[in-house]
Scaffold this motif. Structure first.
Motif, short mmCIF file in Angstrom:
data_model
loop_
_atom_site.label_atom_id
_atom_site.label_comp_id
_atom_site.label_asym_id
_atom_site.label_seq_id
_atom_site.Cartn_x
_atom_site.Cartn_y
_atom_site.Cartn_z
N GLY A 176 0.83 -1.21 0.00
CA GLY A 176 0.00 0.00 0.00
C GLY A 176 0.86 1.26 0.00
O GLY A 176 0.57 2.22 -0.71
N ARG A 177 1.94 1.23 0.77
CA ARG A 177 2.86 2.38 0.78
C ARG A 177 3.54 2.54 -0.57
O ARG A 177 3.69 3.66 -1.08
N ALA A 178 3.98 1.42 -1.16
CA ALA A 178 4.67 1.47 -2.46
C ALA A 178 3.72 1.97 -3.55
O ALA A 178 4.09 2.82 -4.37
N MET A 179 2.49 1.46 -3.55
CA MET A 179 1.51 1.89 -4.57
C MET A 179 1.19 3.38 -4.42
O MET A 179 1.16 4.13 -5.40
N THR A 180 0.96 3.81 -3.19
CA THR A 180 0.63 5.22 -2.94
C THR A 180 1.81 6.11 -3.32
O THR A 180 1.63 7.16 -3.94
N GLY A 181 3.03 5.66 -2.97
CA GLY A 181 4.23 6.42 -3.32
C GLY A 181 4.37 6.58 -4.83
O GLY A 181 4.71 7.67 -5.32
#
Ligand SMILES: [Zn+2]
Length: 293
Positions: A46-51
């Motif tokens: 989720g952090r990687a996608m949002t980033g």
């Protein structure tokens, strides 16, 4: 009440800071369902996608189809983690090992030490731009801050978060605060203090609209949303096609192809969306013909 995922933009402290924020709750929950992610994997991805989504928007030069791909290759139990995002709000992801054996791991150790490769491009035109930094278990937000400084000469603060509940992702999102080169020292300190003392962004997103969550983090910095009518919707979307799924099979030897034909065909499953592409005897015969040509 479900609020739709979206990207918003704003300015703070007399226009010295640009703010881009994304709510990705539904997209990350979709990824969790498709890829069968354990909570720590949903958190990391989720952090990687949002980033990736935030960077695509941040680095956008009025190119509506720019994409950013973040590829984390660490020595932690998750293995490779990939987040892809585009300016158009499409996002997708992949985790090599979505269910690590230790359920109590934090995201930092779940990814571990290794490298982050950032690819950005504007298909179909031009060659994608690739750069790589080393990562040392300090977290995805810190990795992106370092990438922005080293490869793009952009001073920024990055916040990313995923709020898991027992039954799935309750909230996910993040924000990037970009300091323009003329930002005064005092204003930078004000923003730094706000970011450091603000409640976790995903916890805020679980209880309020993203507009309010950003205002809460940046309270006292004259934050104003811009282009409120132009917010960009976000959705989990894959760009795979039958043609791209076939590509790895073109690398097989004649013997391997004949073996597959004898087995009656093969199927390729997209690692991002789970779509199945079935290739029958005819498709594989067509590939053998290329070998003989
Ligand atoms: Zn796909």
């Amino acid at each position: 009440m479900e609020r739709p995922d979206r990207i918003i933009q704003g300015m703070a402290v007399d226009g010295h800071f640009r703010v881009i924020a994304a709510q990705t709750t539904t997209a990350v929950e979709t990824a969790r369902e498709i890829l069968d992610l354990a909570p720590v994997a949903a958190d990391a991805l989720g952090r990687a996608m949002t980033g990736a989504l935030l960077l695509a928007r941040l680095l956008d030069k009025d190119v509506r189809n720019q994409f950013v791909s973040l590829r984390f290759e660490g020595n932690g139990p998750l293995g490779t983690v990939i987040g892809d995002g585009s300016v158009a709000g499409n996002v997708r992801g992949y985790v090599a090992n979505p269910v690590p054996t230790d359920p109590m791991l934090d995201v930092e150790s779940a990814i571990g030490n290794g490298s982050l490769t950032v690819v950005r491009g504007t298909p179909p035109a031009g060659k994608p731009y690739t750069s790589q930094i080393l990562i040392a278990g300090t977290g995805i937000a810190t990795d992106l801050t370092r990438y922005l400084m080293r490869s793009e000469q952009i001073a920024s603060a990055v916040l990313l978060g995923v709020y898991n509940r027992r039954d799935g992702v309750a909230a996910a999102g993040g924000m990037i605060i970009q300091a323009f080169p003329h930002a005064p020292e005092e204003a930078i300190r004000t923003i730094e203090t706000r970011v450091k003392n603000a409640p976790s962004f995903s916890t805020l997103l679980a209880t309020m609209p993203i507009e309010e969550a950003v205002s809460t983090v940046l309270e006292g910095t004259e934050y104003k949303q811009i282009d409120a009518g132009q917010e960009q919707p976000v959705a989990y979307a894959c760009t795979c096609t039958r043609e791209r799924a076939l590509a790895p099979l073109t690398l097989l030897s004649l013997d391997e192809l004949h073996e597959m034909i004898a087995e009656g065909g093969t199927e390729i499953i997209c690692q991002f969306c789970g779509r199945r592409y079935v290739f029958g005897e005819d498709d594989l015969f067509a590939l053998t013909a290329k070998h003989e040509a």
